[in-house]
Write a protein that holds these residues in place. Sequence first.
Motif, PDB file in Angstrom:
ATOM      1  N   MET A   1       0.838  -1.218   0.000  1.00 41.27           N
ATOM      2  CA  MET A   1       0.000   0.000   0.000  1.00 41.27           C
ATOM      3  C   MET A   1       0.861   1.252   0.000  1.00 41.27           C
ATOM      4  SD  MET A   1      -3.019   0.055  -0.502  1.00 41.27           S
ATOM      5  CE  MET A   1      -3.845   1.538  -1.042  1.00 41.27           C
ATOM      6  N   LYS A   2       0.285   2.292  -0.484  1.00 37.85           N
ATOM      7  CA  LYS A   2       0.962   3.593  -0.525  1.00 37.85           C
ATOM      8  C   LYS A   2       1.294   4.063   0.892  1.00 37.85           C
ATOM      9  CE  LYS A   2       0.896   4.921  -4.899  1.00 37.85           C
ATOM     10  NZ  LYS A   2       2.094   5.352  -5.623  1.00 37.85           N
ATOM     11  N   VAL A   3       2.382   4.754   1.047  1.00 35.19           N
ATOM     12  CA  VAL A   3       2.750   5.293   2.351  1.00 35.19           C
ATOM     13  C   VAL A   3       2.032   6.632   2.574  1.00 35.19           C
ATOM     14  CG1 VAL A   3       4.964   5.386   1.156  1.00 35.19           C
ATOM     15  CG2 VAL A   3       4.671   6.665   3.252  1.00 35.19           C
ATOM     16  N   SER A   4       1.505   6.761   3.780  1.00 38.45           N
ATOM     17  CA  SER A   4       0.726   7.959   4.093  1.00 38.45           C
ATOM     18  C   SER A   4       1.462   8.838   5.094  1.00 38.45           C
ATOM     19  CB  SER A   4      -0.617   7.561   4.674  1.00 38.45           C
ATOM     20  OG  SER A   4      -0.445   7.225   6.031  1.00 38.45           O
ATOM     21  N   ILE A   5       0.891   9.961   5.353  1.00 39.22           N
ATOM     22  CA  ILE A   5       1.473  10.896   6.308  1.00 39.22           C
ATOM     23  C   ILE A   5       1.559  10.260   7.696  1.00 39.22           C
ATOM     24  CG2 ILE A   5       0.336  12.652   7.708  1.00 39.22           C
ATOM     25  CD1 ILE A   5       0.650  14.601   5.571  1.00 39.22           C
ATOM     26  N   LYS A   6       0.632   9.419   8.007  1.00 43.49           N
ATOM     27  CA  LYS A   6       0.642   8.744   9.311  1.00 43.49           C
ATOM     28  C   LYS A   6       1.834   7.810   9.441  1.00 43.49           C
ATOM     29  CE  LYS A   6      -4.333   8.870   9.993  1.00 43.49           C
ATOM     30  NZ  LYS A   6      -5.573   8.094  10.101  1.00 43.49           N
ATOM     31  N   ASP A   7       2.141   7.118   8.347  1.00 37.86           N
ATOM     32  CA  ASP A   7       3.293   6.213   8.366  1.00 37.86           C
ATOM     33  C   ASP A   7       4.558   6.992   8.685  1.00 37.86           C
ATOM     34  OD1 ASP A   7       1.569   4.163   7.616  1.00 37.86           O
ATOM     35  OD2 ASP A   7       1.824   4.642   5.492  1.00 37.86           O
ATOM     36  N   ILE A   8       4.682   8.124   8.043  1.00 39.32           N
ATOM     37  CA  ILE A   8       5.850   8.958   8.291  1.00 39.32           C
ATOM     38  C   ILE A   8       5.853   9.414   9.743  1.00 39.32           C
ATOM     39  CG2 ILE A   8       7.077  11.028   7.580  1.00 39.32           C
ATOM     40  CD1 ILE A   8       5.746  10.876   4.934  1.00 39.32           C
ATOM     41  N   ALA A   9       4.689   9.812  10.210  1.00 42.57           N
ATOM     42  CA  ALA A   9       4.573  10.297  11.587  1.00 42.57           C
ATOM     43  C   ALA A   9       5.053   9.241  12.573  1.00 42.57           C
ATOM     44  CB  ALA A   9       3.129  10.676  11.870  1.00 42.57           C
ATOM     45  N   LYS A  10       4.624   8.018  12.339  1.00 39.77           N
ATOM     46  CA  LYS A  10       5.018   6.930  13.232  1.00 39.77           C
ATOM     47  C   LYS A  10       6.533   6.771  13.238  1.00 39.77           C
ATOM     48  CE  LYS A  10       1.161   4.299  13.144  1.00 39.77           C
ATOM     49  NZ  LYS A  10       0.355   3.374  12.335  1.00 39.77           N
ATOM     50  N   ARG A  11       7.083   6.702  12.048  1.00 41.63           N
ATOM     51  CA  ARG A  11       8.532   6.489  11.907  1.00 41.63           C
ATOM     52  C   ARG A  11       9.305   7.635  12.563  1.00 41.63           C
ATOM     53  NH1 ARG A  11      12.541   4.815   9.071  1.00 41.63           N
ATOM     54  NH2 ARG A  11      12.142   4.005   6.986  1.00 41.63           N
ATOM     55  N   ALA A  12       8.790   8.827  12.428  1.00 42.01           N
ATOM     56  CA  ALA A  12       9.512   9.994  12.939  1.00 42.01           C
ATOM     57  C   ALA A  12       9.141  10.284  14.387  1.00 42.01           C
ATOM     58  CB  ALA A  12       9.208  11.204  12.065  1.00 42.01           C
ATOM     59  N   GLU A  13       8.185   9.558  14.891  1.00 43.89           N
ATOM     60  CA  GLU A  13       7.707   9.749  16.264  1.00 43.89           C
ATOM     61  C   GLU A  13       7.239  11.164  16.532  1.00 43.89           C
ATOM     62  OE1 GLU A  13      11.187   8.004  18.142  1.00 43.89           O
ATOM     63  OE2 GLU A  13       9.889   6.396  18.872  1.00 43.89           O
ATOM     64  N   VAL A  14       6.453  11.652  15.604  1.00 46.48           N
ATOM     65  CA  VAL A  14       5.783  12.946  15.787  1.00 46.48           C
ATOM     66  C   VAL A  14       4.331  12.754  15.361  1.00 46.48           C
ATOM     67  CG1 VAL A  14       7.846  14.341  15.385  1.00 46.48           C
ATOM     68  CG2 VAL A  14       6.384  13.688  13.468  1.00 46.48           C
ATOM     69  N   SER A  15       3.559  13.799  15.460  1.00 49.49           N
ATOM     70  CA  SER A  15       2.156  13.659  15.088  1.00 49.49           C
ATOM     71  C   SER A  15       1.973  13.911  13.592  1.00 49.49           C
ATOM     72  CB  SER A  15       1.314  14.659  15.856  1.00 49.49           C
ATOM     73  OG  SER A  15       1.421  15.914  15.253  1.00 49.49           O
ATOM     74  N   PRO A  16       0.913  13.379  13.033  1.00 61.11           N
ATOM     75  CA  PRO A  16       0.626  13.594  11.614  1.00 61.11           C
ATOM     76  C   PRO A  16       0.561  15.086  11.266  1.00 61.11           C
ATOM     77  CG  PRO A  16      -0.812  11.912  12.498  1.00 61.11           C
ATOM     78  CD  PRO A  16      -0.047  12.463  13.658  1.00 61.11           C
ATOM     79  N   SER A  17       0.009  15.856  12.172  1.00 59.04           N
ATOM     80  CA  SER A  17      -0.109  17.281  11.843  1.00 59.04           C
ATOM     81  C   SER A  17       1.267  17.904  11.653  1.00 59.04           C
ATOM     82  CB  SER A  17      -0.881  18.025  12.919  1.00 59.04           C
ATOM     83  OG  SER A  17      -0.885  17.325  14.123  1.00 59.04           O
ATOM     84  N   THR A  18       2.189  17.505  12.482  1.00 63.96           N
ATOM     85  CA  THR A  18       3.545  18.035  12.337  1.00 63.96           C
ATOM     86  C   THR A  18       4.122  17.648  10.981  1.00 63.96           C
ATOM     87  OG1 THR A  18       3.886  17.883  14.708  1.00 63.96           O
ATOM     88  CG2 THR A  18       5.829  18.038  13.331  1.00 63.96           C
ATOM     89  N   VAL A  19       3.899  16.406  10.599  1.00 64.91           N
ATOM     90  CA  VAL A  19       4.402  15.976   9.302  1.00 64.91           C
ATOM     91  C   VAL A  19       3.781  16.817   8.196  1.00 64.91           C
ATOM     92  CG1 VAL A  19       4.497  14.085   7.664  1.00 64.91           C
ATOM     93  CG2 VAL A  19       4.763  13.628  10.099  1.00 64.91           C
ATOM     94  N   SER A  20       2.482  16.929   8.252  1.00 66.28           N
ATOM     95  CA  SER A  20       1.796  17.697   7.218  1.00 66.28           C
ATOM     96  C   SER A  20       2.393  19.097   7.113  1.00 66.28           C
ATOM     97  CB  SER A  20       0.313  17.784   7.558  1.00 66.28           C
ATOM     98  OG  SER A  20      -0.352  18.642   6.665  1.00 66.28           O
TER      99      SER A  20
END
Lengths: 332, 332
Positions: A1-20
Motif C-alpha cells: 500500500m501507498k505510504v501515508s502521512i501517518k506512516d511517516i509520523a510513526k517512523r519519525a515519532e511525531v504527530s501527523p499534523s507536524t508531518v503535514s
Amino acid sequence: MKVSIKDIAKRAEVSPSTVSRALKNHPRISAAMCDRIQTLAHEMGYVPSEAARLLVGQQTPTIGVAIPDFSDPFYMNMLMGIEEVAIAHQHELFVGSFNQDLHRQRKLFDAFDQKRLAGVVVAGSLVDAAYLSRAQANAPAVLVNHYDYPHAVAVDQKRGISKAVNHLVSLGHQRIAYVSLGTTTDSDSLRYAGYLDALETANLPTHSDWVIAGDGGLQGGLAAADKLLQATAVPTAVVCYNDRTAIGVINGLHQHGYAVPTDFSVIGFDDLEIAGYFLPSLTTLRQPHIHLGRQAAEKLFALMHGATVQAELLEPELIRRNSTGPVRATMD
Amino acid sequence: MKVSIKDIAKRAEVSPSTVSRALKNHPRISAAMCDRIQTLAHEMGYVPSEAARLLVGQQTPTIGVAIPDFSDPFYMNMLMGIEEVAIAHQHELFVGSFNQDLHRQRKLFDAFDQKRLAGVVVAGSLVDAAYLSRAQANAPAVLVNHYDYPHAVAVDQKRGISKAVNHLVSLGHQRIAYVSLGTTTDSDSLRYAGYLDALETANLPTHSDWVIAGDGGLQGGLAAADKLLQATAVPTAVVCYNDRTAIGVINGLHQHGYAVPTDFSVIGFDDLEIAGYFLPSLTTLRQPHIHLGRQAAEKLFALMHGATVQAELLEPELIRRNSTGPVRATMD
DNA sequence: AATAATTGCGCAAACGTTTGCACAATTATA
DNA sequence: TATAATTGTGCAAACGTTTGCGCAATTATT
C-alpha cells in the motif's frame, strides 16, 4: 500500500499534523524538523493523495478540456496554447474528446464534475451550454468558438469566410462554391452565412449545386470535389469549411486531372501548419490557434481567481498563398 | 456548496448509508426507497465526489496517457485508439504532454501518482522508465514504441526503415539519404540502424553528407532538403524519420525546382492520413496507429485486472504511393 | 405455533489530509 | 523577577464516501 502521512509520523515519532506542516515548511515548525521529515518522506517514497486534499476543501490543480476530436490539428494547437498557460499556473490538463456527440459530451462534463476540477474549457461550437452551466455551477468555464456563453473566446468565422469570398471575387471569380462541415453546428452556420452574405454584397449568384456537404476532414473534401464537378454550372472557385476539407478538395480535383490554382481556386480556413507546406500551398483564413488556447486559459484562470472577464472576438486574417489565382478564361 | 449524500439523507430522513446504497441499487434496499432517493438526488443536483470514493479504497475510473507532443498526428491517432477502449471499459483519459522533456515527464508521472490513477500508458521512446516504475509501483503501465519495459507494444522501426531502403534499392537507387529526428531517442537510433543495415546488405555506400538532422516536423524536413542539395554527391532518394519530415523535404525540393518522384524519391514513416492526400501521395511505412493505441489500452486493462501480458512487436507495412519511383537516368 | 431465513435499514469506523485551537517550553520585554 | 510574546508541537474535527456488522421487522419453513 501507498505510504501515508501517518506512516511517516510513526517512523519519525511525531504527530501527523507536524508531518503535514513540515512538508510544506510551515513557519511554526522548526527548520530541523522540516528537514528531517522531508528527507524521510522522500526515502519512504511518500506521494501525497490529491483526493484527500481535495476532500478537505482544497482545489484540484487540474483543469478540464473538452475537444470534439483528437484528429483535428486545429484543436491540438489550441491544446498546446492551453497547456502552456496551465503549466505556468502549475496546473495539469484533463483532456477528453466527445466526437461531436452530445451524449458523450455530457458524460465528459459529468466526469469533470465528479473530479471537482478547478475549471473547464470547451472547444468547438457544438456544446450543451445549459448542461454545462448546470453541472459546472461552481467551476468556471470558458468556451472556444462558441457564442452563447458569458465567457468565450472566438474568431469571427462569418467575417472570415466573407473575406475568403471577397478575395475570390477580387480575382474575378463569379461562380463560387462552399463545402460545409456536413453537420449542423454554429460554426458551420456562421461560415455558411458569411458565404451567402459576401455573395449577395458582390451581387453574385448562388446555386444549390454549389453548396456541398463535406465532413470536416480530407475524405469529405475529396468526395465534395466529385460532386462539384457534376454541378450543372461548374464553379471556378471553392471556399471550404476548413483546411483539411480544402486539401481533400484539391486532391479530388487533381484526381480528375484538374490543377489548382490553374483550373480552380480553393481556399481553406484555419491555417494549419500543413497549409504552408501543401502543394500548392493553401490560401486560407488564419485562426490564431495557439493564441486562442492561451487566451481561453488566461481567461479561465482569471475567472478562477474571481476576476470578471468578457468575451472576445478575434478577426481571422487572410493568408494568401498558391491555391487561389485569377479565374481562367473560360470553362467548357 | 456541492450537495452531498448527507444532505440527501437529511431531506429524505434516512441515514447516509441508505442513500449510498440506494443510489447503486443495493439488493438489500427496497425498490421504493431506491426510486425515491434517486429522483431526490437528481432533483438536488447531486454529483458524487470521486475523491471521497477514491479515499475509501476504490479506484479512479481514469487512466493516464503521457504523449510527447500534441502536434504530432501520430500520437493523436494512437490516443483515439486508447480512448476507444477506455470508454468501452467506462474509464476516462487523463492526457498530458511532455514535449520531449524528461523533467516535464517526471512532473507528469508525479501528477499521475498523486491522482492515484488506475493505469498509465506512455507513448514515445523517450521515457524515464526507472522513474516511472518507481512512481507507479502499484499502478500498471504500458509503453508504446519503447522497448526496455516489461509491458510494451511497439512497431519494429528498424525493420520498417530497412524495408523502405530495400524498396528504393529495388527501384534502382544507389545514393540514399536519411533525415533523422534530430534528437537522440531510441526511435531515431533504431531507424538509423535500419537504414545502415539495409545499405550494408545491399552493398551500397554511405556518406556523412547523406544523413541530415531534421526535427520530426515540417520545418525540419524543409531545412533538410536544402542541406541535401548541397551534398558533395547529391542523393537520388531520401528516407525520412516520419511522414511530416518527408512532406517538409518534398516541399523543400519543390522550392528548388525539383519534382518528386521525377527528380527524387522520398519515403516517409507513419502513414498519417495526410500521406494519402498529399501531392504527390506519400510512399511510407504504415504504423497501425489506432491499432497500436487499442492494443496498448487492452493490455493495460488486462494488467489492471491482474492478468499477465507480454510485449508485442508489430511489423510496419510498406505502402507504395507516388513519392517514390525509378531512379532518373543521370544527375548532373 | 414456534423457529429459521430474509428483508430493510442504521451505526460507526475508515480512507489521507488539513487546520483551528490548545498547550508547554522557550525567549523577550518590562 | 514577574509577565508577555514567541516558538514548536499535538489533539481532534472535518471533508464525502463506503461497508461490515447489528438489529428489528417481516416472511417462509417446519
